[in-house]
Design an enzyme around this catalytic site. Structure first.
Site, PDB file in Angstrom:
ATOM      1  N   HIS A 130     -36.597 -49.296  45.971  1.00 30.78           N
ATOM      2  CA  HIS A 130     -35.097 -48.880  46.171  1.00 30.78           C
ATOM      3  C   HIS A 130     -33.731 -48.278  44.904  1.00 30.78           C
ATOM      4  CE1 HIS A 130     -30.934 -49.852  47.662  1.00 30.78           C
ATOM      5  NE2 HIS A 130     -31.239 -48.784  48.183  1.00 30.78           N
ATOM      6  N   ALA A 189     -25.198 -41.507  54.049  1.00 35.50           N
ATOM      7  CA  ALA A 189     -26.693 -41.795  54.912  1.00 35.50           C
ATOM      8  C   ALA A 189     -26.435 -41.138  56.352  1.00 35.50           C
ATOM      9  CB  ALA A 189     -26.136 -43.280  55.345  1.00 35.50           C
ATOM     10  N   LYS A 237     -27.731 -35.254  65.701  1.00 37.31           N
ATOM     11  CA  LYS A 237     -27.672 -34.539  64.355  1.00 37.31           C
ATOM     12  C   LYS A 237     -27.939 -35.907  63.523  1.00 37.31           C
ATOM     13  CE  LYS A 237     -24.187 -32.051  66.547  1.00 37.31           C
ATOM     14  NZ  LYS A 237     -22.542 -30.852  65.980  1.00 37.31           N
ATOM     15  N   GLY A 320     -17.353 -35.810  46.617  1.00 37.05           N
ATOM     16  CA  GLY A 320     -16.567 -36.464  45.255  1.00 37.05           C
ATOM     17  C   GLY A 320     -15.549 -36.422  44.890  1.00 37.05           C
TER      18      GLY A 320
HETATM   19  N1  LIG Z   1     -30.457 -45.988  48.303  1.00 40.55           N
HETATM   20  C1  LIG Z   1     -30.764 -45.762  49.991  1.00 40.55           C
HETATM   21  O1  LIG Z   1     -31.253 -46.498  50.778  1.00 40.55           O
HETATM   22  C2  LIG Z   1     -29.456 -46.131  50.669  1.00 40.55           C
HETATM   23  C3  LIG Z   1     -29.141 -46.391  51.856  1.00 40.55           C
HETATM   24  C4  LIG Z   1     -28.134 -45.526  52.478  1.00 40.55           C
HETATM   25  C5  LIG Z   1     -26.895 -45.233  51.878  1.00 40.55           C
HETATM   26  N2  LIG Z   1     -27.452 -44.762  50.661  1.00 40.55           N
HETATM   27  C6  LIG Z   1     -26.318 -44.770  49.366  1.00 40.55           C
HETATM   28  O2  LIG Z   1     -24.759 -45.160  50.041  1.00 40.55           O
HETATM   29  C7  LIG Z   1     -23.709 -44.178  49.391  1.00 40.55           C
HETATM   30  C8  LIG Z   1     -22.941 -44.136  50.775  1.00 40.55           C
HETATM   31  O3  LIG Z   1     -23.115 -43.648  51.519  1.00 40.55           O
HETATM   32  P1  LIG Z   1     -22.589 -43.282  52.987  1.00 40.55           P
HETATM   33  O4  LIG Z   1     -23.307 -43.329  54.306  1.00 40.55           O
HETATM   34  O5  LIG Z   1     -21.482 -45.417  53.333  1.00 40.55           O
HETATM   35  O6  LIG Z   1     -21.635 -42.787  52.575  1.00 40.55           O
HETATM   36  P2  LIG Z   1     -19.765 -42.226  53.262  1.00 40.55           P
HETATM   37  O7  LIG Z   1     -19.844 -42.493  54.703  1.00 40.55           O
HETATM   38  O8  LIG Z   1     -18.662 -43.035  52.528  1.00 40.55           O
HETATM   39  O9  LIG Z   1     -19.663 -41.209  52.963  1.00 40.55           O
HETATM   40  C9  LIG Z   1     -19.449 -40.548  51.339  1.00 40.55           C
HETATM   41  C10 LIG Z   1     -18.816 -39.136  51.316  1.00 40.55           C
HETATM   42  O10 LIG Z   1     -18.289 -38.274  52.277  1.00 40.55           O
HETATM   43  C11 LIG Z   1     -17.296 -38.276  51.113  1.00 40.55           C
HETATM   44  N3  LIG Z   1     -15.814 -38.334  51.656  1.00 40.55           N
HETATM   45  C12 LIG Z   1     -15.705 -39.012  52.153  1.00 40.55           C
HETATM   46  N4  LIG Z   1     -13.925 -39.508  51.871  1.00 40.55           N
HETATM   47  C13 LIG Z   1     -13.989 -37.714  51.722  1.00 40.55           C
HETATM   48  C14 LIG Z   1     -12.640 -37.343  52.352  1.00 40.55           C
HETATM   49  N5  LIG Z   1     -12.004 -37.989  52.822  1.00 40.55           N
HETATM   50  N6  LIG Z   1     -12.434 -35.758  52.159  1.00 40.55           N
HETATM   51  C15 LIG Z   1     -13.606 -35.067  51.550  1.00 40.55           C
HETATM   52  N7  LIG Z   1     -15.302 -35.969  51.477  1.00 40.55           N
HETATM   53  C16 LIG Z   1     -15.696 -37.433  52.050  1.00 40.55           C
HETATM   54  C17 LIG Z   1     -17.216 -38.575  49.765  1.00 40.55           C
HETATM   55  O11 LIG Z   1     -17.312 -37.832  48.452  1.00 40.55           O
HETATM   56  C18 LIG Z   1     -19.042 -38.389  49.821  1.00 40.55           C
HETATM   57  O12 LIG Z   1     -19.660 -37.113  50.027  1.00 40.55           O
HETATM   58  C19 LIG Z   1     -24.267 -43.133  49.224  1.00 40.55           C
HETATM   59  O13 LIG Z   1     -24.126 -42.357  48.019  1.00 40.55           O
HETATM   60  C20 LIG Z   1     -25.880 -43.109  49.414  1.00 40.55           C
HETATM   61  O14 LIG Z   1     -26.460 -42.253  49.127  1.00 40.55           O
HETATM   62  C21 LIG Z   1     -28.927 -44.850  49.564  1.00 40.55           C
END
Ligand SMILES: NC(=O)c1ccc[n+]([C@@H]2O[C@H](COP(=O)([O-])OP(=O)(O)OC[C@H]3O[C@@H](n4cnc5c(N)ncnc54)[C@H](O)[C@@H]3O)[C@@H](O)[C@H]2O)c1
Length: 351
Positions: A130, A189, A237, A320
Site C-alpha cells: 500500500h 477511488a 461505470k 486538485g
Molecule cells: N492506495 C490505495 O489503495 C487507495 C485506495 C483508495 C483511495 N486512495 C486514495 O484516496 C484518495 C481519496 O480518494 P476518494 O475516492 O475518497 O476521493 P474523493 O471522492 O475525495 O475525490 C477526490 C478528487 O475529486 C476532486 N474534487 C473534490 N471536490 C471537487 C470539486 N468540488 N470540484 C472539482 N473537483 C473536486 C479532488 O480534487 C480529487 O481529484 C485518493 O488520493 C486516492 O488515490 C488510495
C-alpha cells in the site's frame, strides 16, 4: 487560530502539528521499525503530504499499520528495489516487498528519466505494498512538466456491479496535468467510498451515505461498524473502471488479482501484500508542444472558473483545487490530529 509554530497547539479536541514536526516523528517511527533513514524520510513525506492536502484517510492515520507490518516482517524494511526489465519505453520494477511509498517513489524517478527521452513511458511494479494516494507520485512527474497517469489495486473490498461478494479493491485511478500555477489533480477511488472513509466514520460515529456499503450478509448498510464491503462508484461505470485498474496494476505485472490479494490490513495475516502498481507518463513536448499545451490547459481552467455555479456552490473548481486550498491552510496553521493519534505517533517514534 494562530500560525503554527515549532510546538503543537491544542485547540478543543484537536492538536495542530506542524508539517516538519509530523514528518520527523513519522520518519523516526519508520526508523524504529528498521527502515533506513533515507527510506523512512520518503515514507514520512508521502504520509504527511496526504494530510497537508486534506486527504486524512491516507495520511498519518496509516502509520501504525505500516509500522506493524514492518515489525511483523510482512513488509520488508530494507528492500532491494530493482529494475528487472527495461525496454524502449517501459520499465518493470521488483519492489522486494518494501513499503509502497518507497517502491513507488523509486519507480517514479525511473519513469520521469525515461519519459523525457521517449515522450511516453510506462512503469509496472510488482511485489509492493500500500502506498497512500496515487497523485502524490504523479505530482513528481507534473513538477517536471509531464502528464502522469496512475492506477493501483488493493485488497478485496469492492463488490462487482450486480454482486454482493467483495472482489476488487477500492482501486483508485489518477490523472495529473501540469498547468500554469498548480497542476490539475484528478484522483479518486473507483468505489463509492473508501475503507479509509469507513474507518473515519467509525471513529466519528457518523453514518455512511446510502448506496456505498454492504454488511457481512451482502445487505445495504449505512452503519460504518457493519460495513465490510463497498459498492462501485456510479454502478457499472465504477465497476468497469475498477476492473481496468486491476488489469493494469495486478495482471499486467503478474501479481495476484482481486480476491487473491492477501488482506494485509488484517492483524492475523502473516504474508506479504504482493501488490502491483502502474504509472504512465506523457511529455507534452512530444505532442502539440509545451507552450500550446500550457495555453490550452490555462484557458480551459479559466473558462471552467468563469462558468456559472449551481445553487449551493460558490464557484466551479478544477480537480486538485480543494486539496490546494487545504494545503495552503495547513502549511500555515498545522495539521489537525486527534490527541490519541498524535500520542500514538509519538509513541511509535520511540520518543
Ligand atoms: N492506495 C490505495 O489503495 C487507495 C485506495 C483508495 C483511495 N486512495 C486514495 O484516496 C484518495 C481519496 O480518494 P476518494 O475516492 O475518497 O476521493 P474523493 O471522492 O475525495 O475525490 C477526490 C478528487 O475529486 C476532486 N474534487 C473534490 N471536490 C471537487 C470539486 N468540488 N470540484 C472539482 N473537483 C473536486 C479532488 O480534487 C480529487 O481529484 C485518493 O488520493 C486516492 O488515490 C488510495
Amino acid at each position: 487560530l494562530k500560525d503554527v509554530n515549532s510546538s503543537p497547539q491544542t485547540t478543543g479536541n484537536i492538536v495542530l502539528v506542524g508539517a516538519d514536526e509530523l514528518r520527523t516523528a513519522c520518519s523516526k517511527a519508520f526508523q524504529c521499525a528498521g527502515t533506513p533513514k533515507r527510506d523512512a524520510d520518503l515514507a514520512a513525506e508521502s504520509l504527511v503530504d496526504s494530510n497537508l492536502r486534506g486527504i486524512d484517510t491516507h495520511g498519518v492515520i496509516r502509520l501504525a499499520k505500516y509500522v506493524r507490518g514492518l515489525k511483523k516482517g510482512t513488509i520488508n524494511p530494507r528492500p532491494k528495489v530493482k529494475v528487472t526489465h527495461s525496454a524502449l519505453a517501459t520499465i518493470q520494477i521488483d519492489g522486494d516487498n518494501g513499503l509502497g511509498s518507497v517502491v513507488a517513489s523509486r519507480a517514479m524517478r525511473e519513469l520521469i528519466r525515461l519519459c523525457k527521452r521517449t515522450g511516453v513511458a510506462a512503469v509496472g511494479i510488482h511485489s509492493s505494498n500500500h502506498y497512500g494516494t496515487v497523485s502524490y507520485y504523479l505530482l513528481k512527474a507534473a513538477a517536471q512538466g509531464l502528464i502522469g497517469i496512475g492506477f493501483v489495486h488493493g485488497e478485496s473490498l469492492q463488490a462487482p456491479f450486480g454482486g454482493t461478494e467483495p472482489f476488487f479493491g477500492t482501486n483508485p485511478l489518477a490523472f495529473v496535468f501540469p498547468a500554469p500555477g498548480t497542476p490539475i489533480v484528478v484522483d479518486f477511488a473507483t468505489s463509492a467510498t473508501t475503507f479509509g472513509r469507513i474507518m473515519q466514520a467509525r471513529a466519528l460515529e457518523r453514518s455512511l451515505p446510502e448506496g456505498t456499503a454492504l454488511d457481512k450478509q451482502g445487505n445495504a448498510t449505512t452503519d460504518p461498524s457493519q460495513a465490510v464491503r463497498i459498492l462501485p462508484a456510479a454502478g457499472h461505470k465504477g465497476y468497469g473502471l475498477a476492473l481496468a485498474v486491476e488489469v493494469f496494476s495486478a495482471i499486467l505485472n503478474g501479481c495476484p488479482f482481486g480476491p487473491h490479494v492477501p488482506p494485509v490490513f488484517r492483524d492475523d495475516i502473516e504474508e506479504p501484500g504482493r501488490l502491483g502498481h502502474f504509472f504512465l507518463a506523457i511529455d507534452p513536448r512530444f505532442f502539440c508542444g509545451i507552450d500550446p499545451f500550457s495555453a490550452g490547459i490555462g484557458r480551459m481552467v479559466r473558462e471552467l472558473h468563469e462558468s456559472k455555479p449551481a445553487p449551493g456552490f460558490e464557484t466551479v473548481m478544477v480537480p486538485g483545487e480543494p486539496e490546494n486550498r487545504t494545503y495552503t491552510e495547513r502549511i500555515r496553521l498545522g495539521i489537525p490530529l486527534s490527541p490519541d493519534l498524535w500520542d500514538t505517533i509519538q509513541r511509535l517514534a520511540c520518543t
